[in-house]
Motif scaffolding. Structure first.
Motif, PDB file in Angstrom:
ATOM      1  N   ASP A  68       0.834  -1.202   0.000  1.00  0.00           N
ATOM      2  CA  ASP A  68       0.000   0.000   0.000  1.00  0.00           C
ATOM      3  C   ASP A  68       0.872   1.256   0.000  1.00  0.00           C
ATOM      4  O   ASP A  68       0.870   2.033   0.959  1.00  0.00           O
ATOM      5  CB  ASP A  68      -0.912  -0.024   1.235  1.00  0.00           C
ATOM      6  N   LEU A  69       1.605   1.474  -1.071  1.00  0.00           N
ATOM      7  CA  LEU A  69       2.451   2.669  -1.169  1.00  0.00           C
ATOM      8  C   LEU A  69       1.626   3.947  -1.136  1.00  0.00           C
ATOM      9  O   LEU A  69       1.994   4.922  -0.479  1.00  0.00           O
ATOM     10  CB  LEU A  69       3.282   2.634  -2.452  1.00  0.00           C
ATOM     11  N   ALA A  70       0.492   3.949  -1.837  1.00  0.00           N
ATOM     12  CA  ALA A  70      -0.314   5.166  -1.911  1.00  0.00           C
ATOM     13  C   ALA A  70      -0.885   5.554  -0.552  1.00  0.00           C
ATOM     14  O   ALA A  70      -1.025   6.735  -0.247  1.00  0.00           O
ATOM     15  CB  ALA A  70      -1.442   4.989  -2.924  1.00  0.00           C
ATOM     16  N   GLY A  71      -1.206   4.586   0.264  1.00  0.00           N
ATOM     17  CA  GLY A  71      -1.791   4.868   1.582  1.00  0.00           C
ATOM     18  C   GLY A  71      -0.815   4.758   2.722  1.00  0.00           C
ATOM     19  O   GLY A  71      -1.212   4.770   3.898  1.00  0.00           O
ATOM     20  N   PHE A  72       0.484   4.633   2.413  1.00  0.00           N
ATOM     21  CA  PHE A  72       1.537   4.533   3.421  1.00  0.00           C
ATOM     22  C   PHE A  72       1.304   3.356   4.371  1.00  0.00           C
ATOM     23  O   PHE A  72       1.689   3.374   5.525  1.00  0.00           O
ATOM     24  CB  PHE A  72       1.634   5.850   4.212  1.00  0.00           C
ATOM     25  N   GLY A  73       0.627   2.331   3.873  1.00  0.00           N
ATOM     26  CA  GLY A  73       0.412   1.136   4.672  1.00  0.00           C
ATOM     27  C   GLY A  73      -0.577   1.302   5.806  1.00  0.00           C
ATOM     28  O   GLY A  73      -0.678   0.436   6.676  1.00  0.00           O
ATOM     29  N   ARG A  74      -1.345   2.382   5.766  1.00  0.00           N
ATOM     30  CA  ARG A  74      -2.262   2.659   6.872  1.00  0.00           C
ATOM     31  C   ARG A  74      -3.728   2.426   6.511  1.00  0.00           C
ATOM     32  O   ARG A  74      -4.613   2.723   7.306  1.00  0.00           O
ATOM     33  CB  ARG A  74      -2.065   4.093   7.368  1.00  0.00           C
ATOM     34  N   ARG A  75      -3.975   1.873   5.328  1.00  0.00           N
ATOM     35  CA  ARG A  75      -5.345   1.583   4.926  1.00  0.00           C
ATOM     36  C   ARG A  75      -5.671   0.116   5.193  1.00  0.00           C
ATOM     37  O   ARG A  75      -4.844  -0.769   4.971  1.00  0.00           O
ATOM     38  CB  ARG A  75      -5.542   1.907   3.441  1.00  0.00           C
ATOM     39  N   ALA A  76      -6.885  -0.125   5.677  1.00  0.00           N
ATOM     40  CA  ALA A  76      -7.318  -1.496   5.944  1.00  0.00           C
ATOM     41  C   ALA A  76      -7.385  -2.270   4.630  1.00  0.00           C
ATOM     42  O   ALA A  76      -7.913  -1.779   3.631  1.00  0.00           O
ATOM     43  CB  ALA A  76      -8.675  -1.489   6.632  1.00  0.00           C
ATOM     44  N   MET A  77      -6.846  -3.483   4.638  1.00  0.00           N
ATOM     45  CA  MET A  77      -6.846  -4.318   3.448  1.00  0.00           C
ATOM     46  C   MET A  77      -7.147  -5.759   3.847  1.00  0.00           C
ATOM     47  O   MET A  77      -6.839  -6.186   4.963  1.00  0.00           O
ATOM     48  CB  MET A  77      -5.490  -4.258   2.730  1.00  0.00           C
ATOM     49  N   ASP A  78      -7.743  -6.499   2.945  1.00  0.00           N
ATOM     50  CA  ASP A  78      -7.991  -7.919   3.151  1.00  0.00           C
ATOM     51  C   ASP A  78      -7.137  -8.697   2.151  1.00  0.00           C
ATOM     52  O   ASP A  78      -7.427  -8.713   0.952  1.00  0.00           O
ATOM     53  CB  ASP A  78      -9.470  -8.251   2.955  1.00  0.00           C
ATOM     54  N   VAL A  79      -6.095  -9.317   2.655  1.00  0.00           N
ATOM     55  CA  VAL A  79      -5.168 -10.065   1.804  1.00  0.00           C
ATOM     56  C   VAL A  79      -5.263 -11.547   2.163  1.00  0.00           C
ATOM     57  O   VAL A  79      -5.182 -11.904   3.339  1.00  0.00           O
ATOM     58  CB  VAL A  79      -3.720  -9.566   2.006  1.00  0.00           C
ATOM     59  N   PRO A  80      -5.444 -12.424   1.189  1.00  0.00           N
ATOM     60  CA  PRO A  80      -5.496 -13.860   1.466  1.00  0.00           C
ATOM     61  C   PRO A  80      -4.260 -14.301   2.254  1.00  0.00           C
ATOM     62  O   PRO A  80      -3.144 -13.844   1.961  1.00  0.00           O
ATOM     63  CB  PRO A  80      -5.529 -14.483   0.070  1.00  0.00           C
ATOM     64  N   PRO A  81      -4.438 -15.162   3.248  1.00  0.00           N
ATOM     65  CA  PRO A  81      -3.317 -15.547   4.120  1.00  0.00           C
ATOM     66  C   PRO A  81      -2.078 -16.045   3.391  1.00  0.00           C
ATOM     67  O   PRO A  81      -0.955 -15.643   3.733  1.00  0.00           O
ATOM     68  CB  PRO A  81      -3.931 -16.646   5.005  1.00  0.00           C
ATOM     69  N   ALA A  82      -2.238 -16.899   2.408  1.00  0.00           N
ATOM     70  CA  ALA A  82      -1.078 -17.424   1.688  1.00  0.00           C
ATOM     71  C   ALA A  82      -0.330 -16.305   0.967  1.00  0.00           C
ATOM     72  O   ALA A  82       0.908 -16.284   0.919  1.00  0.00           O
ATOM     73  CB  ALA A  82      -1.512 -18.505   0.693  1.00  0.00           C
ATOM     74  N   GLU A  83      -1.082 -15.367   0.405  1.00  0.00           N
ATOM     75  CA  GLU A  83      -0.464 -14.231  -0.288  1.00  0.00           C
ATOM     76  C   GLU A  83       0.259 -13.325   0.697  1.00  0.00           C
ATOM     77  O   GLU A  83       1.378 -12.857   0.431  1.00  0.00           O
ATOM     78  CB  GLU A  83      -1.548 -13.442  -1.031  1.00  0.00           C
ATOM     79  N   LEU A  84      -0.371 -13.070   1.846  1.00  0.00           N
ATOM     80  CA  LEU A  84       0.260 -12.214   2.850  1.00  0.00           C
ATOM     81  C   LEU A  84       1.535 -12.846   3.385  1.00  0.00           C
ATOM     82  O   LEU A  84       2.556 -12.165   3.556  1.00  0.00           O
ATOM     83  CB  LEU A  84      -0.721 -11.937   3.996  1.00  0.00           C
ATOM     84  N   ALA A  85       1.512 -14.154   3.644  1.00  0.00           N
ATOM     85  CA  ALA A  85       2.713 -14.835   4.129  1.00  0.00           C
ATOM     86  C   ALA A  85       3.854 -14.699   3.128  1.00  0.00           C
ATOM     87  O   ALA A  85       5.004 -14.423   3.498  1.00  0.00           O
ATOM     88  CB  ALA A  85       2.407 -16.308   4.395  1.00  0.00           C
TER      89      ALA A  85
END
Length: 252
Positions: A68-85
C-alpha cells in the motif's frame, strides 16, 4: 539496571522523497525498523539505511506492511493468508540482501501501520505474518503490541515474541492504540512524550486516553521518525532515560 530498546521507523521514503531523517535518528536509536518497499522505501533507500545502521552498530529490523504505497500502509486491506505470508517473506528477504551486504543481518520483524493493528486481534492475518517470518528462514523475533495475537502465535511457533510500547501514541483502557483518525491519537507535547517514555521503561505504566493508568510492559519503545522534531525529541528521550537509570540497548 532497567534496560529498554529504542526503535524508530526508518527508510520511509521513495526515490528522491524522504520522510525520515535516517542518518541523525540512527545516532540515537538502538534498533531501526527499515521499510521494505511495500508502504515506503525502495532498493536504494534500503541499502543506504542498512549501511548507515551497520556503521553505527544499530540493529536492523524488517518493517513489513500490506502492499500500500499510496496509503503509506495505513489503509485497511484484506489479503489472502497465503499471499500475505509470501509478501512478508518477500520483504524480509529483500532487506536481508542489503543488511548482509553492509556486514549485518535482519535481526527481527515488525509489522507496520494497518497490518500492525490488524494482527493485534485477527487470528488469520496474525498467523499469516508468522508463516511469512518462518518462510523467510531463521527464528527471527517478532515485535508487537503486548497481548496481541501475532505475539501469541509467534511464541507458539518458536519465535521470540518481543513487546513494544509507544510514548507518542494514545492508548485505550484495554491497552490498544487509539486509531490515528481519532482526536488525541498522537501525543504531540514533547515533555509529555519524554515523561511517558520514562514511566513506560521504569514501571511499565502509562496514562490511557481516558486518564486511567494502565500497564504496558514492553522491552522496546518506539519513537516515530515522521513526527515533527523527531530527532531532537529522540535525543531528549534517550537523555532522560539515561538520567533515570535506564540502559538503552537493542533487544536483538
Amino acid at each position: 539496571m532497567t534496560a529498554i530498546d529504542l526503535n524508530a521507523d526508518l527508510g520511509e521514503g521513495f526515490g528522491r522523497w524522504r520522510l525520515t531523517d535516517d542518518e541523525r535518528l540512527l545516532s540515537v536509536v538502538s534498533s531501526a525498523n527499515v521499510a521494505c518497499g511495500f508502504h515506503a522505501g525502495d532498493a536504494a533507500t534500503m541499502r543506504r539505511v542498512c549501511e548507515l545502521a551497520a556503521a553505527r552498530g544499530v540493529t536492523i529490523g524488517a518493517q513489513v506492511s500490506y502492499r500500500d504505497l499510496a496509503g503509506f500502509g495505513r489503509r485497511a486491506m484484506d489479503v489472502p493468508p497465503a499471499e500475505l505470508a509470501a509478501e512478508v517473506a518477500y520483504q524480509i528477504g529483500a532487506l536481508e540482501v542489503f543488511a548482509r551486504a553492509a556486514g549485518a543481518r535482519v535481526a527481527y520483524v515488525k509489522p507496520h501501520g494497518a497490518l500492525y493493528n490488524r494482527v493485534v486481534h485477527d487470528e488469520e492475518q496474525a498467523a499469516a505474518v508468522v508463516d511469512g517470518v518462518l518462510l523467510a528462514g531463521g527464528a527471527l523475533p517478532v515485535l508487537g503490541l503486548p497481548g496481541s495475537r501475532v505475539l501469541d502465535l509467534a511464541a507458539k511457533a518458536g519465535l521470540p515474541a518481543v513487546t513494544e510500547a509507544f510514548a507518542d501514541r494514545a492508548y485505550t483502557d484495554r491497552g490498544t492504540l487509539v486509531p490515528r483518525g481519532s482526536e488525541g491519537a498522537v501525543v504531540t507535547d514533547p515533555e509529555a512524550v519524554v515523561e511517558r517514555s520514562v514511566s513506560l521503561a521504569r514501571s511499565g505504566v502509562v496514562a490511557a486516553h481516558s486518564g486511567a493508568r494502565i500497564e504496558v510492559r514492553a522491552r522496546s519503545l518506539c519513537l516515530h521518525g515522521d513526527t515533527p522534531g523527531a530527532v531532537e525529541l529522540a535525543r531528549r528521550v534517550r537523555e532522560r532515560l539515561t538520567a533515570a537509570g535506564v540502559r538503552v540497548e537493542a533487544f536483538a
